[in-house]
Scaffold this motif. Structure first.
Motif, PDB file in Angstrom:
ATOM      1  N   SER A 119       0.850  -1.192   0.000  1.00  5.22           N
ATOM      2  CA  SER A 119       0.000   0.000   0.000  1.00  5.22           C
ATOM      3  C   SER A 119       0.880   1.234   0.000  1.00  5.22           C
ATOM      4  O   SER A 119       1.930   1.251   0.646  1.00  5.22           O
ATOM      5  CB  SER A 119      -0.854   0.058   1.281  1.00  5.22           C
ATOM      6  N   ALA A 122      -1.821   7.848  -1.721  1.00  5.85           N
ATOM      7  CA  ALA A 122      -1.954   8.414  -3.067  1.00  5.85           C
ATOM      8  C   ALA A 122      -1.136   9.694  -3.226  1.00  5.85           C
ATOM      9  O   ALA A 122      -0.738  10.051  -4.333  1.00  5.85           O
ATOM     10  CB  ALA A 122      -3.431   8.675  -3.363  1.00  5.85           C
ATOM     11  N   ILE A 128       5.309   6.307  -5.063  1.00  6.74           N
ATOM     12  CA  ILE A 128       4.610   5.768  -6.236  1.00  6.74           C
ATOM     13  C   ILE A 128       5.559   5.676  -7.430  1.00  6.74           C
ATOM     14  O   ILE A 128       5.622   4.653  -8.128  1.00  6.74           O
ATOM     15  CB  ILE A 128       3.365   6.628  -6.551  1.00  6.74           C
ATOM     16  N   GLU A 132       6.503   2.142  -9.297  1.00  6.05           N
ATOM     17  CA  GLU A 132       6.107   1.939 -10.695  1.00  6.05           C
ATOM     18  C   GLU A 132       7.336   1.662 -11.566  1.00  6.05           C
ATOM     19  O   GLU A 132       7.278   0.865 -12.497  1.00  6.05           O
ATOM     20  CB  GLU A 132       5.285   3.125 -11.204  1.00  6.05           C
ATOM     21  N   GLU A 137       2.381  -2.799 -10.305  1.00  9.34           N
ATOM     22  CA  GLU A 137       1.225  -2.238 -11.016  1.00  9.34           C
ATOM     23  C   GLU A 137       0.116  -1.915 -10.041  1.00  9.34           C
ATOM     24  O   GLU A 137      -0.124  -2.677  -9.092  1.00  9.34           O
ATOM     25  CB  GLU A 137       0.727  -3.244 -12.059  1.00  9.34           C
ATOM     26  N   ARG A 138      -0.568  -0.799 -10.318  1.00 10.59           N
ATOM     27  CA  ARG A 138      -1.656  -0.404  -9.414  1.00 10.59           C
ATOM     28  C   ARG A 138      -2.833  -1.358  -9.603  1.00 10.59           C
ATOM     29  O   ARG A 138      -3.270  -1.607 -10.716  1.00 10.59           O
ATOM     30  CB  ARG A 138      -2.089   1.027  -9.702  1.00 10.59           C
ATOM     31  N   GLU A 139      -3.326  -1.896  -8.491  1.00 13.04           N
ATOM     32  CA  GLU A 139      -4.386  -2.913  -8.560  1.00 13.04           C
ATOM     33  C   GLU A 139      -5.676  -2.451  -7.911  1.00 13.04           C
ATOM     34  O   GLU A 139      -6.680  -3.148  -7.962  1.00 13.04           O
ATOM     35  CB  GLU A 139      -3.897  -4.188  -7.875  1.00 13.04           C
ATOM     36  N   GLU A 141      -7.625   0.848  -5.112  1.00 13.24           N
ATOM     37  CA  GLU A 141      -7.453   1.945  -4.168  1.00 13.24           C
ATOM     38  C   GLU A 141      -8.523   1.852  -3.104  1.00 13.24           C
ATOM     39  O   GLU A 141      -9.545   1.181  -3.285  1.00 13.24           O
ATOM     40  CB  GLU A 141      -7.489   3.288  -4.890  1.00 13.24           C
ATOM     41  N   TYR A 154      -3.274   3.639  -2.526  1.00 13.44           N
ATOM     42  CA  TYR A 154      -3.291   2.722  -3.656  1.00 13.44           C
ATOM     43  C   TYR A 154      -2.715   1.387  -3.228  1.00 13.44           C
ATOM     44  O   TYR A 154      -1.794   1.324  -2.419  1.00 13.44           O
ATOM     45  CB  TYR A 154      -2.449   3.266  -4.808  1.00 13.44           C
ATOM     46  N   ARG A 155      -3.264   0.318  -3.828  1.00 14.95           N
ATOM     47  CA  ARG A 155      -2.675  -1.014  -3.676  1.00 14.95           C
ATOM     48  C   ARG A 155      -1.873  -1.321  -4.937  1.00 14.95           C
ATOM     49  O   ARG A 155      -2.344  -1.095  -6.055  1.00 14.95           O
ATOM     50  CB  ARG A 155      -3.786  -2.069  -3.498  1.00 14.95           C
ATOM     51  N   TYR A 156      -0.664  -1.801  -4.740  1.00 15.89           N
ATOM     52  CA  TYR A 156       0.203  -2.202  -5.850  1.00 15.89           C
ATOM     53  C   TYR A 156       0.610  -3.661  -5.679  1.00 15.89           C
ATOM     54  O   TYR A 156       0.639  -4.184  -4.550  1.00 15.89           O
ATOM     55  CB  TYR A 156       1.475  -1.345  -5.865  1.00 15.89           C
TER      56      TYR A 156
END
Ligand SMILES: CC(C)(COP(=O)(O)OP(=O)(O)OC[C@H]1O[C@@H](n2cnc3c(N)ncnc32)[C@H](O)[C@@H]1OP(=O)(O)O)[C@@H](O)C(=O)NCCC(=O)NCCS
Length: 160
Positions: A119, A122, A128, A132, A137-139, A141, A154-156
């Motif tokens: 996590s 944002a 972030i 990235e 990859e963002r999966e 929010e 955001y969850r990645y």
């Protein structure tokens, strides 16, 4: 080049100091300095840190002189998925490759896992950008409560 090694219980205080410096740099504008102090005090209680360091299913690695650290544990909601719980580097040392080396070191310990998730708030553009560029990859929010206020996070994730 800094060396990365497993954390020892006696590193707990230095880990908390590094966390505090990094949190101030990353989150003061968003959360305010006093909230940051209170949250680090709570979330980096020394006993809890030492437990994580000695926990057989957790991986905690530090860079030389504890200028940075990374902490991974099992994702409590998904089997064969690890969660990157913490990755922090002292702000004076950002941009030297220490965060990348710490991430690579903990990723190298994930033979029993298929994926790594995390996590990130944002508003944390540095975090972030870092993730990235390193294949996450963002999966999704969600809203989280931090210090009594609601924030977007955001969850990645990425495959190991
Ligand atoms: C994210 C973090 C761990 C990266 O550590 P680091 O040692 O600086 O990482 P590296 O030197 O390996 O990589 C630097 C990368 O971080 C990002 N970065 C570092 N400093 C930055 C800055 N001042 N502004 C913007 N991006 C920055 C960039 O993506 C950069 O990638 P690049 O060098 O390929 O352009 C560190 O910035 C940090 O502790 N941040 C605060 C806490 C945090 O956000 N943790 C992760 C979210 S929980």
């Amino acid at each position: 080049m800094v060396a990365i090694r497993p954390a020892r219980p006696e590193d707990a205080e230095a880990i908390r100091e590094t966390a505090l410096a990094s949190w101030h740099a990353a989150y003061d504008d968003l959360l305010g300095g006093e909230t940051v102090e209170a949250l680090v005090e709570e979330w980096y209680a020394l006993d809890g840190l030492r437990e994580s360091i000695e926990h057989p299913e957790h991986v905690v690695r530090v860079a030389d002189d504890v200028v940075g650290f990374a902490h991974i544990g099992p994702n409590p909601n998904e089997e064969h998925v690890a969660e990157l719980l913490r990755l922090y580097v002292r702000p004076k040392r950002w941009g030297e490759g220490i965060g990348s080396r710490l991430l690579a070191a903990v990723e190298g310990e994930l033979a029993d896992y298929d994926r790594l998730t995390l996590s990130v708030l944002a508003e944390n553009e540095v975090g972030i950008g870092f993730y990235e560029k390193r294949g996450f990859e963002r999966e999704g929010e969600r809203e989280v409560e931090v210090g009594g206020e609601s924030y977007r996070e955001y969850r990645y994730g990425k495959g190991i």
